[in-house]
Design a protein around this motif. Sequence first.
Motif, PDB file in Angstrom:
ATOM      1  N   GLY A   1       0.812  -1.208   0.000  1.00  0.00           N
ATOM      2  CA  GLY A   1       0.000   0.000   0.000  1.00  0.00           C
ATOM      3  C   GLY A   1       0.842   1.252   0.000  1.00  0.00           C
ATOM      4  N   VAL A   2       0.171   2.378   0.253  1.00  0.00           N
ATOM      5  CA  VAL A   2       0.822   3.689   0.297  1.00  0.00           C
ATOM      6  C   VAL A   2       0.198   4.488   1.434  1.00  0.00           C
ATOM      7  CG1 VAL A   2       1.158   5.890  -0.922  1.00  0.00           C
ATOM      8  CG2 VAL A   2       1.356   3.736  -2.176  1.00  0.00           C
ATOM      9  N   LEU A   3       1.048   5.118   2.233  1.00  0.00           N
ATOM     10  CA  LEU A   3       0.621   6.118   3.208  1.00  0.00           C
ATOM     11  C   LEU A   3       1.005   7.466   2.621  1.00  0.00           C
ATOM     12  CD1 LEU A   3      -0.369   7.207   5.946  1.00  0.00           C
ATOM     13  CD2 LEU A   3       1.913   6.700   6.865  1.00  0.00           C
ATOM     14  N   TYR A   4       0.016   8.330   2.397  1.00  0.00           N
ATOM     15  CA  TYR A   4       0.228   9.624   1.751  1.00  0.00           C
ATOM     16  C   TYR A   4      -0.204  10.740   2.693  1.00  0.00           C
ATOM     17  CZ  TYR A   4      -0.888  13.704  -1.085  1.00  0.00           C
ATOM     18  OH  TYR A   4      -0.974  14.988  -1.565  1.00  0.00           O
ATOM     19  N   ALA A   5       0.525  11.853   2.677  1.00  0.00           N
ATOM     20  CA  ALA A   5       0.131  13.024   3.458  1.00  0.00           C
ATOM     21  C   ALA A   5       0.611  14.297   2.772  1.00  0.00           C
ATOM     22  CB  ALA A   5       0.718  12.959   4.863  1.00  0.00           C
ATOM     23  N   GLU A   6      -0.244  15.290   2.786  1.00  0.00           N
ATOM     24  CA  GLU A   6       0.165  16.645   2.413  1.00  0.00           C
ATOM     25  C   GLU A   6       0.140  17.427   3.708  1.00  0.00           C
ATOM     26  OE1 GLU A   6      -0.920  20.338  -0.588  1.00  0.00           O
ATOM     27  OE2 GLU A   6      -2.177  18.551  -0.599  1.00  0.00           O
ATOM     28  N   LEU A   7       1.314  17.825   4.167  1.00  0.00           N
ATOM     29  CA  LEU A   7       1.408  18.357   5.515  1.00  0.00           C
ATOM     30  C   LEU A   7       2.413  19.479   5.638  1.00  0.00           C
ATOM     31  CD1 LEU A   7       4.276  17.046   6.831  1.00  0.00           C
ATOM     32  CD2 LEU A   7       2.874  15.016   6.645  1.00  0.00           C
ATOM     33  N   LYS A   8       2.220  20.252   6.670  1.00  0.00           N
ATOM     34  CA  LYS A   8       3.169  21.273   7.099  1.00  0.00           C
ATOM     35  C   LYS A   8       3.271  21.137   8.602  1.00  0.00           C
ATOM     36  CE  LYS A   8       4.010  26.209   7.431  1.00  0.00           C
ATOM     37  NZ  LYS A   8       3.472  27.556   7.212  1.00  0.00           N
TER      38      LYS A   8
END
Length: 161
Positions: A25-32
Amino acid sequence: GSTRTRNQDLAINAGNSDLISSTEGVLYAELKSISELVDSPITISINNNNNTNRLLIFKVLGDNKLKFQIKNPSATVDFTSATTNTTFDKVAIKYKSLDFAFWINGVEVLTDTTTSSVPTGLSRLDFSEYDNSSIFQGNARCVAVFKEALTDAELTALTTI
């Protein structure tokens, strides 16, 4: 008309075990992150509700680098990325036996083709470690878990700013 401080939002055990795969699978995040302002690491993880199996994306105080960790009963593998943005980053961990990759802002920055054991029993998405330590402090525009490993082209498109 006065300024007020809002309580922080918490998302603990936000995952659905039917949507998280333990084989790939993939763990994705758009984060600051705001890790420069806190005294402990900040973390987003998928885990099995204990310390034996997990995937982590985290940032450590004063170190403007993202770190990734794969942990299973037989090994712990840590990776440190290049310096990241001070604005939002789009990051992803692809996990599959003998095919782990770490993407930041459209670029594959790290790979591991030697780790064969994928963490098992993954069932939780947390904005912390499994025990609610290292709570994520920052902004997250999007966090997602994919049940299948994505292709390089898909990961490039997903993480490009």
